[in-house]
Write a protein that holds these residues in place. Sequence first.
Motif, PDB file in Angstrom:
ATOM      1  N   LEU A   9      22.450 -13.280  34.931  1.00 56.06           N
ATOM      2  CA  LEU A   9      23.107 -12.417  34.170  1.00 56.06           C
ATOM      3  C   LEU A   9      23.339 -11.185  34.977  1.00 56.06           C
ATOM      4  O   LEU A   9      22.530 -10.612  35.602  1.00 56.06           O
ATOM      5  N   ARG A  10      24.585 -10.802  34.826  1.00 58.38           N
ATOM      6  CA  ARG A  10      24.969  -9.240  35.112  1.00 58.38           C
ATOM      7  C   ARG A  10      25.427  -8.548  34.214  1.00 58.38           C
ATOM      8  O   ARG A  10      26.307  -8.535  33.556  1.00 58.38           O
ATOM      9  N   PHE A  11      24.456  -7.567  33.736  1.00 57.36           N
ATOM     10  CA  PHE A  11      24.552  -6.420  32.571  1.00 57.36           C
ATOM     11  C   PHE A  11      25.618  -5.728  32.969  1.00 57.36           C
ATOM     12  O   PHE A  11      26.039  -5.188  34.196  1.00 57.36           O
ATOM     13  N   ARG A  12      26.119  -5.093  32.022  1.00 56.31           N
ATOM     14  CA  ARG A  12      27.377  -4.370  32.144  1.00 56.31           C
ATOM     15  C   ARG A  12      26.864  -2.727  32.035  1.00 56.31           C
ATOM     16  O   ARG A  12      27.403  -1.894  32.802  1.00 56.31           O
ATOM     17  N   ASP A  13      25.733  -2.716  31.537  1.00 54.40           N
ATOM     18  CA  ASP A  13      25.225  -1.021  31.119  1.00 54.40           C
ATOM     19  C   ASP A  13      24.123  -1.315  30.896  1.00 54.40           C
ATOM     20  O   ASP A  13      23.434  -2.299  30.572  1.00 54.40           O
ATOM     21  N   ALA A  14      23.193   0.050  30.855  1.00 50.71           N
ATOM     22  CA  ALA A  14      21.887   0.138  30.595  1.00 50.71           C
ATOM     23  C   ALA A  14      21.704   1.260  29.650  1.00 50.71           C
ATOM     24  O   ALA A  14      22.368   2.367  29.944  1.00 50.71           O
ATOM     25  N   ARG A  15      20.744   1.466  28.890  1.00 51.58           N
ATOM     26  CA  ARG A  15      20.234   2.542  28.241  1.00 51.58           C
ATOM     27  C   ARG A  15      18.931   2.588  27.619  1.00 51.58           C
ATOM     28  O   ARG A  15      18.456   1.435  27.548  1.00 51.58           O
ATOM     29  N   PRO A  16      18.185   3.463  27.312  1.00 52.89           N
ATOM     30  CA  PRO A  16      16.959   3.391  26.650  1.00 52.89           C
ATOM     31  C   PRO A  16      16.934   2.731  25.526  1.00 52.89           C
ATOM     32  O   PRO A  16      17.745   2.903  24.429  1.00 52.89           O
ATOM     33  N   SER A  17      16.200   1.891  25.162  1.00 49.88           N
ATOM     34  CA  SER A  17      16.075   0.976  23.966  1.00 49.88           C
ATOM     35  C   SER A  17      15.944   1.865  22.828  1.00 49.88           C
ATOM     36  O   SER A  17      16.181   1.494  21.747  1.00 49.88           O
ATOM     37  N   GLU A  18      15.175   3.144  22.977  1.00 44.63           N
ATOM     38  CA  GLU A  18      14.904   3.747  21.705  1.00 44.63           C
ATOM     39  C   GLU A  18      16.027   4.475  21.214  1.00 44.63           C
ATOM     40  O   GLU A  18      15.893   4.862  19.958  1.00 44.63           O
ATOM     41  N   THR A  19      17.146   4.510  22.073  1.00 48.94           N
ATOM     42  CA  THR A  19      18.388   5.131  21.463  1.00 48.94           C
ATOM     43  C   THR A  19      19.167   4.210  20.485  1.00 48.94           C
ATOM     44  O   THR A  19      20.386   4.695  19.967  1.00 48.94           O
ATOM     45  N   LEU A  20      18.799   2.834  20.482  1.00 52.01           N
ATOM     46  CA  LEU A  20      19.737   1.977  19.904  1.00 52.01           C
ATOM     47  C   LEU A  20      19.361   2.231  18.229  1.00 52.01           C
ATOM     48  O   LEU A  20      18.332   2.395  17.736  1.00 52.01           O
ATOM     49  N   GLU A  21      20.491   2.181  17.508  1.00 50.09           N
ATOM     50  CA  GLU A  21      20.625   2.452  16.326  1.00 50.09           C
ATOM     51  C   GLU A  21      21.036   1.207  15.425  1.00 50.09           C
ATOM     52  O   GLU A  21      20.662   1.317  13.919  1.00 50.09           O
ATOM     53  N   GLY A  22      21.235   0.017  16.069  1.00 51.36           N
ATOM     54  CA  GLY A  22      21.911  -1.215  15.389  1.00 51.36           C
ATOM     55  C   GLY A  22      20.572  -1.936  14.890  1.00 51.36           C
ATOM     56  O   GLY A  22      19.270  -1.533  15.352  1.00 51.36           O
TER      57      GLY A  22
END
Length: 342
Positions: free
Chosen positions: A247-260
């Motif tokens: 897999l080549r991921f498109r982006d990254a962010r801290p998992s704690e910032t996800l609200e879904g």
Amino acid sequence: MNLRTHRLRISLGAGFAAAVLMAVGVGSIVMDAQRASLPDVSGPVLPDWIENASNAASIEIMGPQTQFRLTRTEAGWVMPSRGNYPVRAEQIAALDAALSTLRFERAMTGDAQKYGRLGLSDPLSGGNGTRLIILDEAENRLADLFVGRTQNDGEGVYVRPANRGRAFAASGALPALTDPATWLGLNFWAFEPSAIARARIEPETGQAYFVQRAGVAQRNYELLDPSGYRLITGGAANGVATAGARLRFRDARPSETLEGSVVAGHAGATFSGLAYRFDFIAEDEARWAVITVQALSDDAEPRAERLTEITDGWAYQVSEDAYERLTRPLDQLAERSVIPTP
């Protein structure tokens, strides 16, 4: 003069006019270059870069469709807009090496209206160029360049120093600048597809299911669960089973910032004993994977530790195509078995 002859002359005239306009456009840039004085086009594009490189504290990259900043910390370079996700050290090294060797080759146009032809117009004004700004801790500019298209011979690139009113052709090359995924190294997830022994898929819609190969020599995956289904073809499960291999991921962010919320999942294991799981969280149309990795054997421990170190605390955006392959519904690869009536 008959109508046919008249139309032919109009057609030939229009073609000739188009050719003249194209020649004038290219020729005007060449004439601008010829009028430039030679002293203006000699030497390195950034003459003090080798001395100043160690003072770089931030890198700002602005393209037609993206803008982001890289910041130097005690632990290394990070991308603040992605929750300080680490930047690949080798990508920083490649940029450093490129800037050290970039040299003026010849002067091009000084007409701002023609910068776009070289891919050098200002992206903040809707242009097609890329702007690279490098600052030290005191916000002094160590570099400020507009970077354009690669030259036709592929041996150089067009550049425009922000403090000079002219575009130039330069020898050398620059690494890809405007793709955040390249700086973040989001292609770290890579297994040989043949190494995947089994997978459990939990689609957004429909039943979860489990597929497996008994051994490396077995070509196709078998559907072991749920019962009462059979694969449409012998290899129908191969694609979804191995979708988690590379897999080549498109982006990254801290998992704690996800609200879904979690809407689907894909879990797999290799023959060498490394187990992994993707929990997919929906935020609008995007799908973000929270990854967990576990070693099921001693041989898998080193790789599991390395992947956990990378992924722990982060979420990774997958493309629509990758998400479809990873969470393909059961009814797209299997059908209910027909039970004969006694």
